[in-house]
Design an enzyme around this catalytic site. Structure first.
Site: not given
Length: 744
Positions: A107, A109
């Site tokens: 999880y 970016w």
């Protein structure tokens, strides 16, 4: 020296490269308000905290010891040996315990690139070897993703990104903008996949020129741009304020009955609570004032203003990152429905404006350029914010959105492209839970707190060490992201690592389909070109894009309004919502049927377990932990930690609260409660509500044995409890602390 443009989650920028090193960055010429985040990039990419080569924790390698995670040293190994060990361990776990014992975290970016997207790479690999336990939602919007489909129907993120009014529509039509939680250009620096033109601050300049009233309802003045009116509100009390506004509408004859009758269900079930007939407590401004800290006269005036003008209510993501975070999201939709303006241009309710730079931009959606993850044979899914609970309570039942199921018994965690020791709450408790699995495998460019707490660590490239295509559905620019420098140390792309593991596990052909990463990028790009052509958008071939470096796609949406609620408003029968009733659900029979006391069948005010209403002498201050302004989450933190005076992180405190503790601006302080403590640098400001302190997230979590986190990570203080049994989101903004001078 050569200069090229690349993209990132915080926008595009020019990069100067010399002798295999990034030496400087400059703003992208077409960005009117470029982010300052890329300035630190050269130091971060070449930082001493880069992971140089594959590493295995010594205690795990010797005896599979789990207790040394975070404190052990690591043994450097050749790539083939480390890959063999990881493949053998994956094979052992799936054969002994089944793929239901593997949790695929990933999880975060990781990159703005379309192919080298760590989450997609990790999930495709795990799916090809038999599947994994997945997670639902995000720390940013998980609670909203659970509640809002019951209220407005359909996937919440689709509504958020595709069907809310754009800035142009708001500027043209809105007269009153009421921002619960504010709209912060600082947060709008970033967006999933990139935001090339940073325009949020520009639009507020336009709003001011027009004479729009912009009202920031938040504990911090700085949660909205300069010039906005500020109504300071107690954290955790927004639902009480919304209920009081609704009470004024109802008692003063301002409720739009016609809209409620045509477009909603359940107001008759909600009204007795609003009027106090069901619980003896009318939700009047006088009831709300001591809860939210806003005087009754201000509440009444605001309600009348909202009813007499074209009003847009916006709700920040931060409000649902708190205990009972479902309630302000649900109640905001009810309040908008009572005003009767839902579906009008520049009116109704919107979520997440300013949370990321893409919300408020209007573009024609284009499909494609997605590396397929395949199908997951394992059906078990947990809410993302419940990872700690899952590890602590294997096989124990828990509730989530109408389901009651046991947590899986996780033996192996595979994490790539994220840092859970940034995102999660109560990090000391997470550190303890992290000792439960037998094995933890991590990909990371840097020695983050997560990498330090792994057993097998593979050094991953950054986006600047590989080629990719940068494009996002919330942006109209597309980039060929060139490989700017060779991989640092022995770093490899995630794709290469997973391909090597898949080959060892007998699934190499299934994972790669015989293609290199360059061949995958070319294939995905050509598929995208074909799909774009079907939409009437001409995209150049890949060689041309490489030569140009970047281009602007002609996909800007035109027209006054793009909300899906407009046709619904016009004809609810012909254009029903995807709710059981086809209407906005003020009362939900579905939710009522779940039987959750912490999320009943209509919105209610439920005080958090920790907020100013339960403050004690040991923890009298309410902590909010906003996003940082100098980076995205915890990315690039390694280099920021070297900047003189940048760490520990700054905590914002009201002068009156500081004076009571003999604290002045610049003082080193400790922020603490029963869960932990961290260092911080005090900054005094009257732009924060008295009794509230703000400590941004993103500082790297310290090492085990630190009695006080040295860098200023607020998540050593936050509570690891679900928002409710319905949403099970994170409750980061429901925490009490104290602050004291730190003499050392």
């Amino acid at each position: 020296m050569r200069t090229q443009v690349t993209s990132s989650h915080w926008g595009a920028f020019e990069v100067d490269v010399e002798d295999g090193r990034i030496i400087a960055t400059r703003p992208f010429a077409e960005d009117p308000h470029p982010s300052a985040i890329p300035a630190i990039l050269p130091e971060a990419v070449h930082h001493r905290s880069r992971i140089a080569r594959p590493s295995v924790r010594r205690g795990w390698l010797k005896s599979r010891d789990r207790g040394g995670r975070g404190s052990d040293d690591f043994v450097d190994l050749p790539w083939d040996e480390a890959l063999d060990i990881a493949a053998d361990e994956l094979d052992r776990v799936r054969k002994t315990h089944g793929n239901e014992a593997i949790f695929g975290g990933s999880y975060g970016w990781g990159s703005a690139g379309r192919f080298h997207h760590a989450q997609s790479q990790a999930h495709r690999f795990l799916n090809k070897i038999g599947g994994y336990v997945a997670s639902f939602g995000s720390y940013s919007t998980g609670c909203a993703q659970a509640i809002m489909p019951h209220v407005l129907g359909g996937p919440f993120l689709k509504f958020l990104y595709e069907h809310q009014d754009g800035w142009e529509t708001i500027c043209e039509h809105t007269e009153t903008l009421v921002m619960f939680g504010g709209i912060n250009p600082k947060n709008a620096q970033v967006s999933m996949g990139g935001v090339t033109r940073h325009e949020t601050a520009h639009w507020f300049d336009r709003f001011a020129e027009k004479g729009m009233r912009c009202i920031n309802v938040s504990p911090q003045r700085t949660d909205a741009p300069e010039g906005c009116e500020w109504i300071p509100v107690t954290p955790g009390s927004d639902t009480a304020l919304m209920l009081a506004l609704a009470y004024v509408l109802e008692t003063d004859g301002l409720t739009d009955r016609s809209f409620l009758d045509r477009c909603t269900v359940g107001f008759d079930r909600f009204r007795p609570y609003l009027m106090g007939q069901s619980d003896g407590a009318p939700k009047s401004p006088e009831w709300a004032a001591p809860l939210c800290g806003v005087d009754a006269q201000t509440i009444r005036a605001l309600a009348h203003r909202m009813a007499s003008t074209r009003t847009l209510i916006t709700v920040a993501w931060s409000l649902q990152r708190a205990e009972h975070g479902e309630q302000p999201y649900w109640m905001s939709a009810v309040l908008a429905a009572m005003l009767g303006q839902v579906g009008l241009p520049g009116a109704g309710v919107g979520y997440g404006y300013g949370a990321i730079g893409g919300v408020g931009k209007s573009f024609k959606g284009l499909r494609g350029m997605t590396f397929s993850q395949g199908e997951n044979p394992v059906q078990t899914v947990i809410p993302v914010a419940r990872i700690g609970d899952m590890l602590r309570n294997p096989r124990q039942p828990y509730d989530f959105n109408g389901r009651r199921e046991p947590y899986p018994d996780i033996k192996l965690i595979y994490w790539a492209g994220g840092n859970p020791f940034h995102h999660h709450q109560d990090l000391n408790a997470l550190h303890d839970a992290w000792t439960r699995p037998q094995t933890i495998i991590v990909h990371d460019p840097w020695w983050t707190a997560t990498a330090k707490r792994a057993d097998i660590v593979f050094p991953a490239t950054t986006p600047y060490e590989r080629a990719d295509i940068g494009r996002a559905n919330l942006d109209d620019y597309m980039f060929h992201m060139p490989q700017l420098i060779p991989p640092v140390g022995e770093a490899r792309d995630d794709y290469e690592i997973f391909a090597a593991l898949a080959e060892r596990l007998g699934h190499g052909e299934e994972f790669t389909e015989g293609r290199s990463s360059a061949e995958w990028i070319e294939l995905l790009y050509e598929e995208f070109r074909g799909l774009a052509r079907e939409e009437g958008v001409d995209v150049p071939d890949l060689d041309t894009l490489r030569e140009r470096n970047w281009m602007r796609l002609p996909i800007a949406a035109r027209g006054p309004n793009r909300t899906l609620l407009a046709p619904f408003r016009e004809d609810p029968e012909a254009h029903p919502l995807q709710t059981p009733s086809g209407r906005i659900e003020i009362f939900s029979e579905t939710i009522e049927g779940f039987g959750y006391a912490d999320c009943p069948g209509h919105p209610v005010f439920l005080p958090p377990g920790e907020w100013r209403g339960t403050a004690t002498g040991a923890a009298p201050l309410h902590l909010v932990s906003p996003q940082p302004g100098d980076k995205l989450h915890s990315q690039l933190e390694s280099a920021l930690a070297d900047v003189a005076g940048a760490r520990p992180e700054s905590v914002i405190i009201h002068p009156a609260d500081a004076a009571a503790r003999a604290i002045t601006t610049g003082d080193l302080v400790q922020v603490f409660n029963a869960r932990g403590a961290c260092r911080a640098r005090a900054v005094l400001s009257e732009d924060i509500l008295q009794g509230v302190v703000a400590l941004p997230t993103g500082a790297w979590f310290g090492d085990p044995g630190d009695n006080i986190d040295p860098h200023g990570n607020p998540n050593v203080l936050t509570r690891d409890v679900g928002t409710s049994r319905l949403g099970q989101g994170c409750s980061a903004h429901s925490a009490l602390v104290d602050v004291a001078p730190l003499n050392d």
